[in-house]
Design a protein around this motif. Structure first.
Motif, PDB file in Angstrom:
ATOM      1  N   ALA A  78       0.817  -1.209   0.000  1.00 58.32           N
ATOM      2  CA  ALA A  78       0.000   0.000   0.000  1.00 58.32           C
ATOM      3  C   ALA A  78       0.852   1.261   0.000  1.00 58.32           C
ATOM      4  CB  ALA A  78      -0.942  -0.002   1.198  1.00 58.32           C
ATOM      5  N   LYS A  79       2.034   1.195   0.594  1.00 58.23           N
ATOM      6  CA  LYS A  79       2.912   2.368   0.646  1.00 58.23           C
ATOM      7  C   LYS A  79       3.302   2.846  -0.749  1.00 58.23           C
ATOM      8  CE  LYS A  79       5.135   0.984   4.960  1.00 58.23           C
ATOM      9  NZ  LYS A  79       6.418   0.585   5.557  1.00 58.23           N
ATOM     10  N   HIS A  80       3.364   1.914  -1.694  1.00 55.65           N
ATOM     11  CA  HIS A  80       3.827   2.249  -3.031  1.00 55.65           C
ATOM     12  C   HIS A  80       2.694   2.493  -4.012  1.00 55.65           C
ATOM     13  CE1 HIS A  80       7.785   1.202  -1.593  1.00 55.65           C
ATOM     14  NE2 HIS A  80       7.321   0.027  -1.200  1.00 55.65           N
ATOM     15  N   SER A  81       1.465   2.336  -3.564  1.00 53.40           N
ATOM     16  CA  SER A  81       0.323   2.493  -4.445  1.00 53.40           C
ATOM     17  C   SER A  81      -0.260   3.892  -4.313  1.00 53.40           C
ATOM     18  CB  SER A  81      -0.758   1.462  -4.109  1.00 53.40           C
ATOM     19  OG  SER A  81      -1.881   1.657  -4.933  1.00 53.40           O
ATOM     20  N   VAL A  82      -0.303   4.597  -5.419  1.00 65.34           N
ATOM     21  CA  VAL A  82      -0.935   5.912  -5.473  1.00 65.34           C
ATOM     22  C   VAL A  82      -1.820   5.933  -6.709  1.00 65.34           C
ATOM     23  CG1 VAL A  82       0.935   7.126  -4.285  1.00 65.34           C
ATOM     24  CG2 VAL A  82       0.993   6.923  -6.757  1.00 65.34           C
ATOM     25  N   GLU A  83      -2.761   6.856  -6.737  1.00 68.64           N
ATOM     26  CA  GLU A  83      -3.612   6.961  -7.916  1.00 68.64           C
ATOM     27  C   GLU A  83      -2.738   7.133  -9.140  1.00 68.64           C
ATOM     28  OE1 GLU A  83      -6.807   9.784  -7.703  1.00 68.64           O
ATOM     29  OE2 GLU A  83      -7.326   9.131  -5.686  1.00 68.64           O
ATOM     30  N   GLY A  84      -2.984   6.316 -10.137  1.00 71.84           N
ATOM     31  CA  GLY A  84      -2.219   6.379 -11.371  1.00 71.84           C
ATOM     32  C   GLY A  84      -1.261   5.212 -11.541  1.00 71.84           C
ATOM     33  N   ASN A  85      -0.721   4.674 -10.430  1.00 74.10           N
ATOM     34  CA  ASN A  85       0.171   3.518 -10.592  1.00 74.10           C
ATOM     35  C   ASN A  85      -0.456   2.261 -10.009  1.00 74.10           C
ATOM     36  OD1 ASN A  85       0.595   3.477  -7.803  1.00 74.10           O
ATOM     37  ND2 ASN A  85       2.820   3.513  -7.953  1.00 74.10           N
ATOM     38  N   ASN A  86      -1.750   2.283  -9.774  1.00 71.04           N
ATOM     39  CA  ASN A  86      -2.438   1.140  -9.179  1.00 71.04           C
ATOM     40  C   ASN A  86      -3.052   0.210 -10.214  1.00 71.04           C
ATOM     41  OD1 ASN A  86      -4.250   3.197  -9.799  1.00 71.04           O
ATOM     42  ND2 ASN A  86      -5.679   2.632  -8.200  1.00 71.04           N
ATOM     43  N   VAL A  87      -2.502   0.231 -11.433  1.00 65.81           N
ATOM     44  CA  VAL A  87      -2.970  -0.646 -12.495  1.00 65.81           C
ATOM     45  C   VAL A  87      -1.778  -1.443 -13.033  1.00 65.81           C
ATOM     46  CG1 VAL A  87      -4.019  -0.768 -14.791  1.00 65.81           C
ATOM     47  CG2 VAL A  87      -4.795   0.951 -13.158  1.00 65.81           C
ATOM     48  N   GLN A  88      -1.972  -2.744 -13.208  1.00 66.13           N
ATOM     49  CA  GLN A  88      -0.973  -3.605 -13.826  1.00 66.13           C
ATOM     50  C   GLN A  88      -1.600  -4.236 -15.060  1.00 66.13           C
ATOM     51  OE1 GLN A  88      -1.883  -4.678 -10.416  1.00 66.13           O
ATOM     52  NE2 GLN A  88      -0.578  -3.034  -9.721  1.00 66.13           N
ATOM     53  N   LEU A  89      -0.751  -4.744 -15.929  1.00 68.53           N
ATOM     54  CA  LEU A  89      -1.224  -5.547 -17.042  1.00 68.53           C
ATOM     55  C   LEU A  89      -0.974  -6.996 -16.681  1.00 68.53           C
ATOM     56  CD1 LEU A  89       0.090  -3.425 -20.015  1.00 68.53           C
ATOM     57  CD2 LEU A  89      -2.230  -3.523 -19.088  1.00 68.53           C
ATOM     58  N   SER A  90      -2.006  -7.803 -16.784  1.00 66.35           N
ATOM     59  CA  SER A  90      -1.924  -9.215 -16.424  1.00 66.35           C
ATOM     60  C   SER A  90      -1.936 -10.059 -17.692  1.00 66.35           C
ATOM     61  CB  SER A  90      -3.108  -9.597 -15.530  1.00 66.35           C
ATOM     62  OG  SER A  90      -3.069 -10.965 -15.230  1.00 66.35           O
ATOM     63  N   ILE A  91      -0.883 -10.868 -17.862  1.00 68.33           N
ATOM     64  CA  ILE A  91      -0.777 -11.739 -19.025  1.00 68.33           C
ATOM     65  C   ILE A  91      -1.118 -13.164 -18.611  1.00 68.33           C
ATOM     66  CG2 ILE A  91       0.775 -12.765 -20.725  1.00 68.33           C
ATOM     67  CD1 ILE A  91       2.362 -10.216 -20.716  1.00 68.33           C
ATOM     68  N   ASN A  92      -2.053 -13.781 -19.309  1.00 69.79           N
ATOM     69  CA  ASN A  92      -2.370 -15.191 -19.109  1.00 69.79           C
ATOM     70  C   ASN A  92      -1.699 -15.964 -20.234  1.00 69.79           C
ATOM     71  OD1 ASN A  92      -3.983 -14.945 -16.800  1.00 69.79           O
ATOM     72  ND2 ASN A  92      -5.693 -14.265 -18.051  1.00 69.79           N
ATOM     73  N   ALA A  93      -0.664 -16.717 -19.874  1.00 69.61           N
ATOM     74  CA  ALA A  93       0.112 -17.469 -20.855  1.00 69.61           C
ATOM     75  C   ALA A  93      -0.570 -18.792 -21.187  1.00 69.61           C
ATOM     76  CB  ALA A  93       1.513 -17.718 -20.319  1.00 69.61           C
ATOM     77  N   LEU A  94      -0.179 -19.368 -22.324  1.00 74.37           N
ATOM     78  CA  LEU A  94      -0.769 -20.614 -22.798  1.00 74.37           C
ATOM     79  C   LEU A  94      -0.039 -21.858 -22.302  1.00 74.37           C
ATOM     80  CD1 LEU A  94      -1.532 -19.538 -26.460  1.00 74.37           C
ATOM     81  CD2 LEU A  94      -3.090 -19.615 -24.514  1.00 74.37           C
ATOM     82  N   SER A  95       1.191 -21.677 -21.780  1.00 72.41           N
ATOM     83  CA  SER A  95       1.952 -22.805 -21.261  1.00 72.41           C
ATOM     84  C   SER A  95       2.918 -22.300 -20.192  1.00 72.41           C
ATOM     85  CB  SER A  95       2.748 -23.501 -22.372  1.00 72.41           C
ATOM     86  OG  SER A  95       3.818 -22.674 -22.795  1.00 72.41           O
ATOM     87  N   GLU A  96       3.434 -23.227 -19.403  1.00 71.31           N
ATOM     88  CA  GLU A  96       4.417 -22.873 -18.387  1.00 71.31           C
ATOM     89  C   GLU A  96       5.658 -22.282 -19.049  1.00 71.31           C
ATOM     90  OE1 GLU A  96       6.873 -25.132 -14.865  1.00 71.31           O
ATOM     91  OE2 GLU A  96       4.856 -25.848 -15.328  1.00 71.31           O
ATOM     92  N   ASP A  97       6.103 -22.875 -20.144  1.00 76.06           N
ATOM     93  CA  ASP A  97       7.281 -22.357 -20.853  1.00 76.06           C
ATOM     94  C   ASP A  97       7.045 -20.948 -21.375  1.00 76.06           C
ATOM     95  OD1 ASP A  97       8.786 -24.632 -20.359  1.00 76.06           O
ATOM     96  OD2 ASP A  97       8.327 -25.553 -22.306  1.00 76.06           O
ATOM     97  N   ASP A  98       5.855 -20.694 -21.946  1.00 74.90           N
ATOM     98  CA  ASP A  98       5.529 -19.348 -22.417  1.00 74.90           C
ATOM     99  C   ASP A  98       5.544 -18.354 -21.259  1.00 74.90           C
ATOM    100  OD1 ASP A  98       5.254 -20.007 -25.079  1.00 74.90           O
ATOM    101  OD2 ASP A  98       3.060 -20.123 -25.017  1.00 74.90           O
ATOM    102  N   ALA A  99       4.980 -18.745 -20.126  1.00 74.20           N
ATOM    103  CA  ALA A  99       4.935 -17.855 -18.963  1.00 74.20           C
ATOM    104  C   ALA A  99       6.349 -17.471 -18.535  1.00 74.20           C
ATOM    105  CB  ALA A  99       4.183 -18.518 -17.812  1.00 74.20           C
ATOM    106  N   LYS A 100       7.233 -18.455 -18.464  1.00 77.05           N
ATOM    107  CA  LYS A 100       8.622 -18.183 -18.064  1.00 77.05           C
ATOM    108  C   LYS A 100       9.325 -17.302 -19.091  1.00 77.05           C
ATOM    109  CE  LYS A 100       9.111 -22.426 -15.374  1.00 77.05           C
ATOM    110  NZ  LYS A 100       9.714 -23.764 -15.311  1.00 77.05           N
ATOM    111  N   LYS A 101       9.108 -17.581 -20.367  1.00 77.86           N
ATOM    112  CA  LYS A 101       9.729 -16.790 -21.437  1.00 77.86           C
ATOM    113  C   LYS A 101       9.252 -15.343 -21.378  1.00 77.86           C
ATOM    114  CE  LYS A 101      10.009 -16.411 -26.447  1.00 77.86           C
ATOM    115  NZ  LYS A 101       9.460 -16.867 -27.714  1.00 77.86           N
TER     116      LYS A 101
END
Length: 147
Positions: A78-101
């Motif tokens: 919470a200390k690092h969250s301020v309006e404007g930086n409280n959004v991330q992009l979440s990637i759902n990979a198709l395989s474990e290898d893809d996720a690691k890559k």
């Protein structure tokens, strides 16, 4: 092909916000996970009753291809969250290898905030801020649902 979804952090208002978004955008909320539902961890602090009710993860499926995800944050995060930086992009990979890559590629030159590791919810998951200051989450669900 991987999917990329917005992931929003709140300071205790996640459920209220998502119900509001649902009232405007429509869609379904298939899952609401609270911090109290997490299995105990050796390195975790005891969760207070109020913090236990906060949202660990929830999602709003707005369409077949669009999912808005979010959680409440607290403590050190919470200390690092301020309006404007409280959004991330979440990637759902198709395989474990893809996720690691993807994780290793996009985090190069950036700052890893959570190493890729298997989680209690059945996924390989990690978080980082890339060298351009963008926050990312990479997820691979071991129990993939057919599309």
């Amino acid at each position: 092909m991987v999917q990329i979804h917005p992931y929003i952090n709140f300071k205790g208002t996640c459920e209220e916000a998502f119900k509001f978004y649902q009232s405007v955008l429509g869609g379904e909320i298939p899952y609401i996970g609270r911090y109290k539902d997490m299995p105990p961890s050796e390195d975790a602090h005891a969760m207070g009753e109020v913090d236990g009710e906060k949202i660990m993860h929830m999602s709003l499926h707005v369409s077949k291809d669009t999912v808005l995800m979010g959680s409440d944050i607290g403590g050190e995060w919470a200390k690092h969250s301020v309006e404007g930086n409280n959004v991330q992009l979440s990637i759902n990979a198709l395989s474990e290898d893809d996720a690691k890559k993807i994780f290793n590629g996009l985090s190069a030159g950036g700052r890893v905030t959570m190493q890729m590791e298997k989680t209690f919810w059945g996924a390989l998951f990690g978080m980082f801020t890339d060298k351009f200051g963008i926050n990312w989450m990479v997820n691979y669900d071991y129990n993939q649902q057919p599309k």
